[in-house]
Design a protein around this motif. Structure first.
Motif, PDB file in Angstrom:
ATOM      1  N   UNK A  71       0.852  -1.193   0.000  1.00  0.00           N
ATOM      2  CA  UNK A  71       0.000   0.000   0.000  1.00  0.00           C
ATOM      3  C   UNK A  71       0.890   1.245   0.000  1.00  0.00           C
ATOM      4  N   UNK A  72       0.796   2.011  -1.061  1.00  0.00           N
ATOM      5  CA  UNK A  72       1.628   3.210  -1.190  1.00  0.00           C
ATOM      6  C   UNK A  72       0.847   4.297  -1.919  1.00  0.00           C
ATOM      7  N   UNK A  73       1.509   5.392  -2.266  1.00  0.00           N
ATOM      8  CA  UNK A  73       0.841   6.516  -2.926  1.00  0.00           C
ATOM      9  C   UNK A  73       0.254   6.107  -4.277  1.00  0.00           C
ATOM     10  N   UNK A  74       0.959   5.225  -4.997  1.00  0.00           N
ATOM     11  CA  UNK A  74       0.462   4.774  -6.295  1.00  0.00           C
ATOM     12  C   UNK A  74      -0.836   3.979  -6.126  1.00  0.00           C
ATOM     13  N   UNK A  75      -0.869   3.131  -5.097  1.00  0.00           N
ATOM     14  CA  UNK A  75      -2.081   2.355  -4.820  1.00  0.00           C
ATOM     15  C   UNK A  75      -3.242   3.276  -4.456  1.00  0.00           C
ATOM     16  N   UNK A 122      -5.313  -0.456  10.079  1.00  0.00           N
ATOM     17  CA  UNK A 122      -3.900  -0.830  10.084  1.00  0.00           C
ATOM     18  C   UNK A 122      -3.223  -0.427  11.395  1.00  0.00           C
ATOM     19  N   UNK A 123      -3.506   0.789  11.867  1.00  0.00           N
ATOM     20  CA  UNK A 123      -2.921   1.243  13.137  1.00  0.00           C
ATOM     21  C   UNK A 123      -3.390   0.372  14.305  1.00  0.00           C
ATOM     22  N   UNK A 124      -4.659   0.007  14.265  1.00  0.00           N
ATOM     23  CA  UNK A 124      -5.238  -0.806  15.333  1.00  0.00           C
ATOM     24  C   UNK A 124      -4.512  -2.145  15.447  1.00  0.00           C
ATOM     25  N   UNK A 125      -4.064  -2.666  14.318  1.00  0.00           N
ATOM     26  CA  UNK A 125      -3.399  -3.979  14.289  1.00  0.00           C
ATOM     27  C   UNK A 125      -1.888  -3.869  14.116  1.00  0.00           C
ATOM     28  N   UNK A 126      -1.305  -2.766  14.538  1.00  0.00           N
ATOM     29  CA  UNK A 126       0.134  -2.532  14.348  1.00  0.00           C
ATOM     30  C   UNK A 126       0.988  -3.659  14.931  1.00  0.00           C
ATOM     31  N   UNK A 127       0.584  -4.198  16.064  1.00  0.00           N
ATOM     32  CA  UNK A 127       1.399  -5.241  16.701  1.00  0.00           C
ATOM     33  C   UNK A 127       1.310  -6.576  15.970  1.00  0.00           C
ATOM     34  N   UNK A 128       0.374  -6.685  15.029  1.00  0.00           N
ATOM     35  CA  UNK A 128       0.211  -7.937  14.302  1.00  0.00           C
ATOM     36  C   UNK A 128       0.959  -7.941  12.962  1.00  0.00           C
ATOM     37  N   UNK A 130       4.484  -6.445  10.498  1.00  0.00           N
ATOM     38  CA  UNK A 130       5.886  -6.038  10.575  1.00  0.00           C
ATOM     39  C   UNK A 130       6.027  -4.531  10.604  1.00  0.00           C
ATOM     40  N   UNK A 131       5.267  -3.854   9.756  1.00  0.00           N
ATOM     41  CA  UNK A 131       5.360  -2.394   9.683  1.00  0.00           C
ATOM     42  C   UNK A 131       4.039  -1.832   9.185  1.00  0.00           C
ATOM     43  N   UNK A 132       3.643  -0.692   9.712  1.00  0.00           N
ATOM     44  CA  UNK A 132       2.401  -0.033   9.277  1.00  0.00           C
ATOM     45  C   UNK A 132       2.732   0.950   8.163  1.00  0.00           C
ATOM     46  N   UNK A 133       2.141   0.769   6.970  1.00  0.00           N
ATOM     47  CA  UNK A 133       2.450   1.682   5.858  1.00  0.00           C
ATOM     48  C   UNK A 133       1.994   3.104   6.166  1.00  0.00           C
ATOM     49  N   UNK A 134       2.756   4.052   5.663  1.00  0.00           N
ATOM     50  CA  UNK A 134       2.406   5.466   5.869  1.00  0.00           C
ATOM     51  C   UNK A 134       1.518   5.923   4.715  1.00  0.00           C
ATOM     52  N   UNK A 135       0.237   6.025   4.970  1.00  0.00           N
ATOM     53  CA  UNK A 135      -0.729   6.446   3.953  1.00  0.00           C
ATOM     54  C   UNK A 135      -1.225   7.842   4.293  1.00  0.00           C
ATOM     55  N   UNK A 136      -1.304   8.696   3.303  1.00  0.00           N
ATOM     56  CA  UNK A 136      -1.754  10.074   3.529  1.00  0.00           C
ATOM     57  C   UNK A 136      -3.103  10.292   2.856  1.00  0.00           C
ATOM     58  N   UNK A 137      -4.109  10.560   3.660  1.00  0.00           N
ATOM     59  CA  UNK A 137      -5.428  10.866   3.102  1.00  0.00           C
ATOM     60  C   UNK A 137      -5.542  12.364   2.845  1.00  0.00           C
ATOM     61  N   UNK A 138      -6.481  12.732   2.017  1.00  0.00           N
ATOM     62  CA  UNK A 138      -6.757  14.140   1.736  1.00  0.00           C
ATOM     63  C   UNK A 138      -7.899  14.609   2.628  1.00  0.00           C
ATOM     64  N   UNK A 139      -7.826  15.845   3.090  1.00  0.00           N
ATOM     65  CA  UNK A 139      -8.890  16.385   3.935  1.00  0.00           C
ATOM     66  C   UNK A 139     -10.114  16.701   3.102  1.00  0.00           C
TER      67      UNK A 139
END
Length: 377
Positions: A71-75, A122-128, A130-139
């Motif tokens: 999951x990234x900016x392109x996705x 994704x944040x809720x399951x961070x411990x499950x 390896x890494x939580x992707x950094x996704x940026x939503x628009x306001x």
């Protein structure tokens, strides 16, 4: 068992590496989303993400398992394009006059709400993972053009007049009674559409306090959400309609006559959408504006007339009451001066609308008989 296992299980490193986006959304829903007041909205947002992932797998863009790391900016760009341009909400639509309408596309803000919900999962399951992707939503401000159209007091009076006369026939005017009741409730409280549809005059519901001229837009037992429902003043016009109502304010009225008199049966309805759309076409309200336009318009009228800004924020539910705000008399529902600025201007506007639209926008004179039925006087 599933909830307990998910809550206490501590995944190993290999489990984290294999944890998928689908699992994250499912676990989030099971442990958190399904328990929230906004569960229906959460489910719809996650379902949209799921459908997009399934779409991309079907056309070969993505492969299973779908891991958070892809999951990234392109996705996000592909999802936004698909959600707002390719995947239509209603492929075939018809207007109130049976004209064919173009397919309805999803609002950009709706797509962003799904992205925000995905980030929460994704944040809720961070411990499950390896890494939580950094996704940026628009306001919302970034994706929604500012819309400034508002109805004047003259326009509001025209809407009320329309619900009294319709197309000129008595039958049509009777069918518009639920819309008239909706307008009375919306104008008098500035409530959001769902809150207006929830308004009840029933003592069992405990929303209306006629002695204090107050109405609690949040029914007993309903948990408040971010869209806070306030306690609002009751105008003379709204009091008139609540006094003539058995339960739900927005209802249909059926007249039944027998040897004992004329009786008014009231039946709750689910929506005023079709009636609004017909009125919208008749009176030239721009396409894209729904019943929430009443809330925006009345708030704008009150601002122009010098309403106290803090009191307006409380009435609109933009500022929830708490121990701090209740220190001020005008923001304490138990004080006679509660929202006095809002109350005075809403009363002024109601009187103005009754004069412009005609006194026939008042409720029919009725009384409840010994049999519990409402009789016309």
């Amino acid at each position: 068992m599933d909830r307990h296992y998910l809550a206490v299980h501590r995944p190993a490193s290999d489990e984290k590496a294999d944890y998928t986006v689908h699992q994250a959304m499912t676990d989030y829903w099971t442990l958190h989303g399904s328990t929230r007041v906004s569960a229906d909205a959460i489910r719809a947002r996650l379902k949209l993400i799921n459908r997009f992932i399934d779409h991309e797998i079907a056309i070969g863009v993505m492969r299973e398992p779908v891991l958070p790391s892809i999951l990234n900016d392109e996705w996000l760009a592909r999802f936004r394009l698909w959600a707002t341009s390719i995947d239509t909400i209603a492929p075939q639509r018809r207007a109130a006059d049976d004209r064919a309408l173009p397919p309805k596309k999803r609002a950009k803000s709706t797509a962003e709400e799904s992205i925000i919900q995905l980030k929460a999962a994704l944040r809720f399951n961070a411990r499950r993972m390896t890494d939580v992707p950094r996704l940026k939503h628009l306001t919302r401000a970034e994706v929604t053009p500012k819309r400034t159209y508002r109805l004047s007091s003259d326009s509001l009076a025209e809407l009320l007049h329309y619900t009294c006369v319709g197309d000129g026939s008595a039958v049509h005017a009777t069918r518009l009674i639920p819309l008239r009741r909706y307008l009375i409730g919306a104008i008098s409280t500035m409530a959001r559409p769902d809150a207006v549809m929830d308004m009840s005059a029933s003592r069992a519901r405990g929303q209306w306090n006629p002695a204090e001229r107050l109405f609690d837009l949040n029914p007993p037992g309903r948990i408040q959400t971010k869209k806070y429902r306030a306690v609002v003043p009751v105008t003379e016009l709204l009091d008139d309609w609540l006094s003539a109502t058995d339960d739900r304010l927005v209802c249909a009225e059926v007249l039944r006559c027998d040897d004992e008199g004329d009786w008014l049966d009231q039946r709750p309805i689910q929506s005023v959408k079709k009636a609004w759309q017909a009125m919208q076409a008749k009176l030239g309200i721009p396409i894209g504006w729904g019943p929430k336009l009443i809330r925006y318009s009345v708030a704008s009228i009150l601002r122009r007339r010098g309403v106290d800004k803090d009191q307006l924020a409380v009435a609109l539910g933009h500022q929830a009451l708490n121990s701090t705000t209740e220190r001020y008399a005008t923001l304490d529902p138990e004080d006679p001066r509660y929202l006095e600025s809002v109350r005075a201007l809403l009363d002024e506007l109601s009187a103005e609308l009754m004069q412009k639209a005609g006194t026939f926008i008042r409720a029919k004179s009725t009384e409840v008989g010994g049999n519990g039925r409402r009789r016309l006087l």
